[in-house]
Motif scaffolding. Structure first.
Motif, short mmCIF file in Angstrom:
data_model
loop_
_atom_site.label_atom_id
_atom_site.label_comp_id
_atom_site.label_asym_id
_atom_site.label_seq_id
_atom_site.Cartn_x
_atom_site.Cartn_y
_atom_site.Cartn_z
N GLU A 33 37.33 9.31 6.02
CA GLU A 33 36.94 9.77 4.67
C GLU A 33 38.27 9.72 3.94
N LYS A 34 38.62 9.44 2.56
CA LYS A 34 39.82 9.56 1.81
C LYS A 34 40.15 10.73 1.49
N LEU A 35 41.32 11.10 2.08
CA LEU A 35 41.82 12.67 2.00
C LEU A 35 42.11 12.73 0.56
N ARG A 36 42.34 12.00 -0.37
CA ARG A 36 42.69 12.56 -1.91
C ARG A 36 41.45 11.97 -2.72
N SER A 37 40.21 11.89 -1.97
CA SER A 37 38.81 11.50 -2.74
C SER A 37 38.57 12.65 -3.81
N GLY A 38 38.84 14.04 -3.63
CA GLY A 38 38.45 14.93 -4.53
C GLY A 38 36.93 15.27 -4.03
N LYS A 39 36.09 14.74 -3.16
CA LYS A 39 34.82 15.33 -3.01
C LYS A 39 34.78 16.72 -2.46
N GLU A 40 33.84 17.36 -2.91
CA GLU A 40 33.75 18.83 -2.52
C GLU A 40 33.60 19.10 -1.11
N ASN A 41 32.99 18.36 -0.26
CA ASN A 41 32.82 18.61 1.16
C ASN A 41 34.49 18.15 1.78
N THR A 42 34.99 17.41 1.43
CA THR A 42 36.21 16.59 1.89
C THR A 42 37.40 17.76 1.53
N VAL A 43 37.36 18.36 0.48
CA VAL A 43 38.26 19.63 -0.23
C VAL A 43 37.94 20.81 0.99
N GLN A 44 36.58 21.18 1.02
CA GLN A 44 36.53 22.25 1.83
C GLN A 44 37.03 22.09 3.49
N ALA A 45 36.63 20.86 3.88
CA ALA A 45 37.08 20.64 5.13
C ALA A 45 38.46 20.41 5.40
N LEU A 46 39.36 20.14 4.49
CA LEU A 46 40.79 20.22 4.47
C LEU A 46 41.19 21.53 4.41
N LYS A 47 40.57 22.66 3.70
CA LYS A 47 41.10 23.94 3.49
C LYS A 47 40.86 24.79 4.73
N ARG A 48 39.60 24.15 5.65
CA ARG A 48 39.10 25.19 6.64
C ARG A 48 40.27 25.34 7.53
N GLY A 49 40.63 26.67 8.03
CA GLY A 49 41.48 26.90 9.04
C GLY A 49 41.05 26.57 10.64
N GLY A 50 41.71 27.10 11.73
CA GLY A 50 41.36 26.77 13.09
C GLY A 50 42.69 26.06 13.70
N ARG A 51 42.43 25.99 15.05
CA ARG A 51 43.35 25.48 15.93
C ARG A 51 43.23 24.09 15.99
N TYR A 52 44.22 23.34 16.25
CA TYR A 52 44.15 21.96 16.78
C TYR A 52 43.94 21.88 18.47
N GLN A 53 43.26 20.97 18.96
CA GLN A 53 43.20 20.72 20.23
C GLN A 53 44.02 19.49 20.52
N THR A 54 44.98 19.56 21.53
CA THR A 54 45.71 18.23 21.85
C THR A 54 44.64 17.34 22.70
N VAL A 99 32.86 21.92 10.35
CA VAL A 99 31.43 21.80 9.96
C VAL A 99 31.20 22.32 8.79
N VAL A 100 30.81 21.74 7.71
CA VAL A 100 30.49 22.22 6.27
C VAL A 100 29.23 22.04 5.84
N GLY A 101 28.80 23.26 5.16
CA GLY A 101 27.25 23.13 4.98
C GLY A 101 26.20 23.57 5.85
N ASN A 102 25.06 23.76 5.57
CA ASN A 102 24.07 24.15 6.48
C ASN A 102 22.65 23.42 6.40
N GLY A 103 21.86 23.51 7.36
CA GLY A 103 20.79 22.64 7.31
C GLY A 103 20.95 21.27 7.04
N GLU A 104 19.93 20.62 6.21
CA GLU A 104 20.09 19.25 5.99
C GLU A 104 21.35 18.96 5.32
N ALA A 105 21.97 19.78 4.71
CA ALA A 105 23.18 19.41 3.94
C ALA A 105 24.46 19.46 5.05
N ARG A 106 24.12 19.96 5.98
CA ARG A 106 25.28 20.14 7.17
C ARG A 106 26.23 18.81 7.26
#
Length: 566
Positions: A318-339, A350-357
């Protein structure tokens, strides 16, 4: 002194060379005798000398035994290590003359792999339907081997086979036969690629659950493009030559870098328009669960839906600078990285629920992050030095703001002059060393998704091999069918060298250099003609062992001259 010692050792080693007769009894009681050239070789395990057959001459009644004895006497006095061969010929110290020598090792190994992988068998099966009187299979192999060993035009291949290479099973191939073989290759393109895949997959037990697909372009040194429907068209050039007509080439490879199939499209074909054809062409290939890995240029919603038909799955960048809503939400989401492996850190989102997940994997490479930071700091420093000298000249301001590198970090102040956008720099810092992946398969771990996408580099490496080592470009052909056949030959050559590289752990450049030092020498004298190869070096022995390829025979041919009656 060293030469005399080496030569003395070799003469002693071969002094046991002799003509012998063996016999075989038929069912009807008749006995058939055969003539062989042999020499005694010490067997350290049996602790005794055993006969090693160097050459079979055939049935006794068909051989001039006395002529053979004269020729073997000449061989015993002459043949030795490579340097000795040439020295003896030049000094006239032996009854045989050195005529010429040609590289043998590279073509020999490629031919053995060609047969082992089933390519020869597939072609011969397809050829049974046709009534060719020319060696079409040998012509196709010769052109593929030439791509791997010494790329040149098809006209050059004609001379290469005749004068500069040893192609097993054929001495020369006229140019028209090469063109005829190319036509046959294209006529059977789909079936050939499918059957070769089956043969290679079964032989190597390939894991083909993930396919990596990408495209590249190759340009032609002509000014005018083809008319509508033609292959050579102008389009987005990945070779940075938008001024020249081009063709688009697609390639799918396995997780081990083995090329599965190739495609050729007109030069104005957009990447996002080819996925459906790729998916369609691979239907029925018994690939099992296929997860196709695509670069950012292919991840349109239509393409991703196409890949999910018939149970397929994808991993897409996915293009990081695409401006797509789901991409923006994914980049803002917190959490720890796993090495995970290969210096990667991953975070599942995970962004969205149901069929939009939608399932995303955010990947960070700390080493690449440090490189991104250093590159940006260098750019900012250059801007800080340039900006004080920028005047209100509209053209200069526009050029700087539109610059693909500098413009990203600039904005206009109240006087319509460019200045550094510090807020944009802070946003860019958050993306250092990161890339975002999207997958439709919930069974893959975040690590498998990240490492799977990283393997897409295998396709890029395959394209580099096609363009550099195999010299896909320049394309000398004018006709579209010949261009397509040329790409198929490059694909066959790439398949052979990838197998060789994977088995040996060496690059093809290194393998080719070592193997081509094995030469086949031709000698002639009053007693007859002989073709003998040079001794196998330790490095060559190691390659033959790793590839499970048998060494070539020491003596390729022995043709004695019959003694004239007085």
């Amino acid at each position: 002194m060293l030469y005399l010692l080496l030569y003395g050792w070799y003469v002693w080693y071969n002094v046991g060379m002799y003509i012998r007769t063996i016999q075989r009894k038929n069912k009807d009681g008749s006995v058939v005798r055969y003539i062989q050239l042999a020499h005694n070789q010490w067997d350290p395990q049996a602790r005794c000398a055993k006969a090693k057959v160097l050459f079979n001459f055939g049935r006794e009644e068909e051989v001039d035994r006395e002529a053979l004895k004269r020729l073997v006497k000449s061989i015993n006095r002459f043949l030795g290590p490579g340097e000795t061969l040439r020295y003896e010929a030049e000094t006239g110290a032996a009854p045989l003359k050195f005529i010429t020598s040609r590289p043998l090792g590279g073509a020999w190994v490629l031919d053995r792999l060609w047969e082992e992988l089933g390519i020869k068998g597939v072609l011969e099966t397809l050829l049974k339907k046709r009534q060719y009187k020319t060696p079409v299979e040998r012509a196709i192999f010769a052109m593929a081997a030439n791509r791997a060993l010494d790329p040149m035009s098809k006209r050059g291949v004609e001379e290469w086979v005749k004068e500069d290479a040893v192609i097993p099973g054929v001495e020369e191939i006229p140019l028209q036969q090469l063109y005829r073989a190319m036509d046959f290759l294209l006529e059977n393109e789909a079936e050939l690629q499918k059957q070769v895949y089956y043969s290679v997959a079964n032989l190597l037990n390939l894991e083909v659950d993930i396919l990596y697909f990408d495209t590249t372009s190759t340009y032609f040194e002509i000014e005018d493009e083809d008319e509508d429907g033609g292959l050579r068209r102008r389009g987005h050039s990945k070779d940075h030559r938008p001024d020249l007509p081009q063709a688009v080439i697609g390639l799918a490879v396995t997780r081990d870098g083995i090329p599965v199939r190739c495609w050729v499209w007109p030069g104005n074909t957009a990447d996002i328009s080819v996925v459906e054809q790729v998916k369609k062409d691979l239907i029925g290939w018994k690939l099992g669960r296929v997860i196709t890995v695509l670069d950012r240029g292919f991840n349109s919603e239509d393409n991703l839906r196409c890949l999910q038909r018939a149970g397929g799955h994808y991993i897409a960048g996915e293009k990081l600078r695409s401006g797509k809503e789901n991409t923006v939400q994914a980049l803002k989401r917190g959490g720890r990285y796993q090495t995970v492996r290969d210096n990667l850190e991953v975070k599942e989102i995970v962004v969205g629920n149901g069929e939009a997940r939608e399932r995303y994997i955010l990947v960070r490479n700390p080493e690449e992050a440090a490189r991104d930071k250093a590159r940006r700091e260098k750019i900012i420093k250059e801007l800080e030095e340039q900006l004080p000298h920028i005047k209100t000249h509209a053209k200069a301001v526009c050029e700087l703001m539109a610059h693909p590198v500098y413009g990203r970090y600039l904005k206009l102040d109240s006087r319509s002059l460019p200045k550094i956008d510090r807020a944009k720099i802070r946003e860019e810092e958050k993306l250092d060393g990161k890339y975002l992946l999207r997958t439709s398969d919930d069974t893959l771990s975040a690590e498998d998704v990240a490492l799977g996408y990283k393997q897409l580099l295998l396709v890029e490496d395959a394209f580099r091999t096609l363009k550099s080592r195999l010299e896909l470009r320049p394309v000398y052909h004018r006709l579209e069918d010949r261009i397509r056949s040329h790409v198929l030959l490059c694909w066959l050559a790439l398949l052979l060298i990838r197998i060789a590289e994977n088995r040996t752990g060496q690059t093809w450049c290194s393998l080719r250099a070592t193997l081509q030092r094995m030469q086949l020498g031709e000698f002639s004298g009053t007693a007859g003609q002989v073709r003998q190869r040079t001794e196998t070096t330790p490095a060559q022995k190691q390659i033959f062992k790793a590839l499970a390829v048998k060494e070539p025979p020491l003596l390729f041919s022995i043709n004695p001259t019959a003694k004239k009656n007085a």
